[in-house]
Design an enzyme around this catalytic site. Structure first.
Site, PDB file in Angstrom:
ATOM      1  N   ALA A  92      47.907  31.715  42.044  1.00  0.00           N
ATOM      2  CA  ALA A  92      47.894  31.214  40.675  1.00  0.00           C
ATOM      3  C   ALA A  92      49.066  30.261  40.501  1.00  0.00           C
ATOM      4  O   ALA A  92      49.924  30.140  41.363  1.00  0.00           O
ATOM      5  CB  ALA A  92      48.027  32.376  39.705  1.00  0.00           C
ATOM      6  N   GLY A 127      44.885  34.517  43.675  1.00  0.00           N
ATOM      7  CA  GLY A 127      43.717  33.841  43.115  1.00  0.00           C
ATOM      8  C   GLY A 127      42.941  33.068  44.166  1.00  0.00           C
ATOM      9  O   GLY A 127      41.729  32.886  44.045  1.00  0.00           O
ATOM     10  N   GLU A 176      40.758  35.553  45.775  1.00  0.00           N
ATOM     11  CA  GLU A 176      39.731  35.939  44.801  1.00  0.00           C
ATOM     12  C   GLU A 176      38.654  34.862  44.706  1.00  0.00           C
ATOM     13  O   GLU A 176      37.462  35.159  44.628  1.00  0.00           O
ATOM     14  CB  GLU A 176      40.379  36.177  43.430  1.00  0.00           C
ATOM     15  CG  GLU A 176      41.296  37.396  43.433  1.00  0.00           C
ATOM     16  CD  GLU A 176      41.932  37.640  42.079  1.00  0.00           C
ATOM     17  OE1 GLU A 176      42.710  36.782  41.628  1.00  0.00           O
ATOM     18  OE2 GLU A 176      41.644  38.681  41.463  1.00  0.00           O
ATOM     19  N   GLU A 206      49.824  40.107  44.420  1.00  0.00           N
ATOM     20  CA  GLU A 206      50.200  40.196  42.999  1.00  0.00           C
ATOM     21  C   GLU A 206      51.214  41.288  42.700  1.00  0.00           C
ATOM     22  O   GLU A 206      52.092  41.105  41.854  1.00  0.00           O
ATOM     23  CB  GLU A 206      48.950  40.391  42.124  1.00  0.00           C
ATOM     24  CG  GLU A 206      48.124  39.123  41.914  1.00  0.00           C
ATOM     25  CD  GLU A 206      47.158  38.820  43.057  1.00  0.00           C
ATOM     26  OE1 GLU A 206      47.226  39.483  44.125  1.00  0.00           O
ATOM     27  OE2 GLU A 206      46.332  37.914  42.880  1.00  0.00           O
TER      28      GLU A 206
END
Ligand code: NAI
Length: 701
Positions: free
Chosen positions: A70, A109, A112, A132
């Site tokens: 992210a 991310g 993901e 994370e």
């Protein structure tokens, strides 16, 4: 407007390879999923899906890596649509197969995003992970729901609670990726996309249930994960939330699991722990920025090194260098000292290999890089010399004069002193500009902190080279100035003075240690003293004519700590677990009575304030004196050098989080009873009066 937009290359672009749409993310340096990138991917996927000429989609990245996470700078602000899950839902809704082509690291991310694609191919050097938890949060884009569906619950729990990455081969074996590509990644991705489009095969992880079904009804799996985590997490919330989210993947339908994960993630993002962990993340990056050291500052190549002294520190430092593939000449004064040093290094490497921390074959490779010697002349080939002899100015000066005689021009000459004046040591050479302090922490092969001590004459190139070396050997560097104890040990002393007083006033060592342990430190000052050995401080006190009532009596009894089986605590044979000792309590009571102190109950909250606020105060003085460049640098020193709990963000962040004005008020109150350690430093007074915290200080120019 349009003209300006034209000149900026798009962050996301689509080109065609026949009937395959190739969507490319180009957002250097790490292709972070900023708002613009998320919008770009969403638009590109929807356009490709709507385009009748497109049979399948490949999602790839320019530059050195696939999406590596992210954009953390957006964390502090409200999420802006399209959020990642909106983008992933569009991929889920696509009527055409999407293939992720992974190189570099697919992290957070990024992984993901890849997991939402229908197929994943990767080069062998690629690595994937959901880091994370290291920022005090959990994945918020479906990672906790899709990863267990791909890799099974045990593997997903392991990866998400640890935050560690795994390589492409392991990811293939775990079912996280579908293919490891030996040749051209882009070609392989396009070919796979075309083949899958022809087959009409586009499996979605959201629809898969067989891996999570295995875990249904096995609540033992989660209990075991919680038990294992409790020991490692030490009060961090994120790992427990990660376990809950993965459990939801097993127990809830996909969409409910996604909603639950988001709620947990949002709660963590707003938490004090995550703020603290993000602070440390940014502080670590800032610490590498040093005024006067720029991109154009020359960095010397370290092809060979020499370490002088093969004791506790020299041996550990030699290990750090050899582990990074740097040949080291290890120099001692006597053969027995050299043999002892080498034997310790070997047994440390062998222990690491036994625990699975390195390949057994690497023990010999690394030992082969360490060349023992009894002759100072053998350091002549070294680009870097690190001195780690006895802590004695006269000895160090003599050693540096000798180093100066033999070292080649341009070599970096470093001392590992923990308290001595680096400028005085540098003055023993004819090239003080080449001298720097490289202060490793014990055990040097384990602790991540490296204090780089900048002397009055230290050259910018020497600093740049030291910073680069730190990175190469896996250390976190912080540049500090020349002062007694530098940053870490100077603040440790402030804590130590109060620890000693607390024990005289009414606390026992085990209570002081427990307060810090419960705060999140790996151990308190008394267990730490026993680990390091009490005799060193005793000898220093004797030389300086200083006293420490209880500690002196323990040492007079031969209680030097773990190495003698007793110190502040006692130790059972072969065990490192401190056991409270009534004999120590008796000595404490006698010494308190002798000093005329009426002992009292001391609450844990007072113990914490008494131990931690003087550190903040000393930290403020260190900043005022310019001995540290930024409050964040001090926090890094404490998190990586002394085990300050990362979720409390280091001492300066901790004071800010509490409110610096409130911390100041408490210090003023404590100063009335406990004296000057608590009299707020002028910097604290000024910031508190302005309603500011340490974080509001300007970055150094
Ligand atoms: P140590 O006593 O374990 O090792 C010192 C070694 O230096 C001995 O093996 C000795 O034979 C050797 N030596 C002495 N004079 C020498 C010479 N002229 N040439 C070559 N070798 C010589 O001491 P330790 O703990 O490793 O400390 C070394 C330095 O590291 C000191 O300056 C100390 O303050 C510093 N330091 C120590 C830390 C610790 O926790 N022990 C932490 C950080 C720094």
């Amino acid at each position: 407007m349009a003209e300006a937009a034209d000149r900026t290359p798009p962050l996301v672009r689509t080109d065609r390879d026949g009937d395959i749409a190739r969507i490319t993310v180009a957002n250097p340096p790490v292709n972070a999923l900023s708002h613009a990138v998320r919008s770009g991917i969403l638009a590109a996927v929807q356009a490709a899906d709507a385009d009748a000429g497109v049979a399948a989609i490949v999602l790839r990245c320019d530059g050195r890596t696939f999406v590596a996470g992210a954009d953390i700078t957006e964390f502090g602000r409200p999420a802006q649509e399209p959020i990642l899950s909106t983008v992933l839902a569009a991929i889920d809704a696509s009527s055409k197969p999407v293939v992720a082509a992974i190189h570099g690291t697919a992290l957070g991310g990024g992984l993901e995003l890849a997991l939402a694609c229908h197929w994943r191919v990767a080069v062998q050097s690629a690595r994937v992970g959901l880091p994370e938890v290291k920022l005090g949060i959990i994945p918020g884009g479906g990672g906790t729901q899709r990863l267990p569906r791909a890799a099974g619950v045990a593997k997903a729990l392991d990866m998400i609670t640890s935050g560690e990455m795994i390589g492409a081969d392991a990811a293939l074996a775990a079912g996280i990726i579908d293919q490891v590509v030996a040749g051209d990644l882009d070609r392989a991705a396009v070919e796979l996309a075309r083949a899958k489009a022809a087959e009409g095969a586009m499996p979605r992880l959201r629809d898969r249930d067989e891996r999570t079904a295995e875990a249904r009804g096995q609540s033992g799996l989660f209990d075991a994960a919680r038990a294992a985590m409790a020991r490692r997490a030490r009060g961090r919330t994120a790992p427990e939330y990660a376990i809950r989210a993965v459990q939801a993947a097993v127990e809830l339908p996909f969409d409910e699991g996604i909603a639950y994960e988001r709620a947990l993630c949002d709660e963590l993002k707003a938490s004090a722990q995550s703020r603290a962990q993000r602070h440390i993340f940014f502080a670590e990056r800032d610490a590498a920025k040093v005024p006067g050291v720029g991109r154009d500052t020359p960095v010397a190549r370290i092809g060979q090194a020499a370490v002088i002294g093969a004791g506790t520190m020299g041996g550990g430092i030699a290990m750090c260098l050899a582990s990074a593939g740097i040949p080291v000449t290890l120099i001692e004064t006597t053969q027995p000292a050299l043999d002892r040093g080498l034997a310790t290094i070997r047994s440390n490497y062998e222990a690491t290999a036994r625990r699975g921390g390195m390949a057994a074959a690497d023990v010999e490779t690394r030992m082969g890089l360490i060349r023992p010697s009894l002759a100072m002349a053998d350091l002549a080939g070294a680009d870097l010399v690190i001195e780690a002899v006895f802590e004695d100015t006269a000895i160090k000066k003599a050693v540096f004069a000798e180093i100066d005689r033999h070292a080649k021009a341009g070599a970096v000459l470093a001392t590992n002193t923990s308290t001595l004046d680096v400028n005085a040591i540098a003055a023993a050479t004819g090239r003080p500009e080449s001298v720097v302090g490289l202060h490793f922490f014990s055990p040097a092969n384990v602790m991540k902190l490296l204090e780089i001590v900048r002397g009055a004459r230290t050259d910018a190139g020497v600093l740049a080279t030291s910073l680069a070396l730190a990175k190469r050997i896996g250390k976190v560097p912080v540049v500090v100035g020349v002062c007694d104890g530098f940053v870490g040990n100077r603040m440790l002393r402030a804590r130590g003075r109060q620890a000693e007083r607390l024990v005289m006033e009414g606390a026992l060592p085990q209570q002081v240690d427990a307060a810090l342990y419960d705060f999140g430190f790996p151990m308190g000052p008394y267990a730490m003293g026993d680990l390091a050995g009490l005799d060193i401080g005793w000898r220093i006190r004797q030389e300086k004519g200083l006293k420490s009532a209880v500690a002196d009596r323990l040492c007079a009894l031969g209680r030097f700590g773990q190495k003698t089986g007793a110190g502040w605590f006692r130790y059972e044979a072969g065990s490192r677990t401190p056991i409270p000792d009534p004999a120590v309590e008796a000595i404490i009571l006698e010494e308190a009575a002798r000093a005329g102190i009426a002992r009292r109950e001391i609450a844990n909250a007072e113990i914490l304030d008494r131990l931690l606020l003087p550190m903040v105060n000393e930290g403020a003085r260190i900043l005022e004196e310019g001995m540290a460049l930024r409050p964040g640098d001090i926090d890094i020193v404490w998190v990586y050098g002394y085990g300050w709990p990362i979720q409390e963000g280091g001492p300066m962040h901790w004071a800010d989080a509490r409110g610096l004005a409130a911390a100041r008020d408490r210090m003023v109150e404590l100063a009335r009873q406990h004296g000057e350690d608590f009299v707020p430093a002028p910097l604290i007074e000024r910031l508190a009066a302005e309603g500011k915290g340490f974080a509001d200080l300007p970055q150094p120019a």
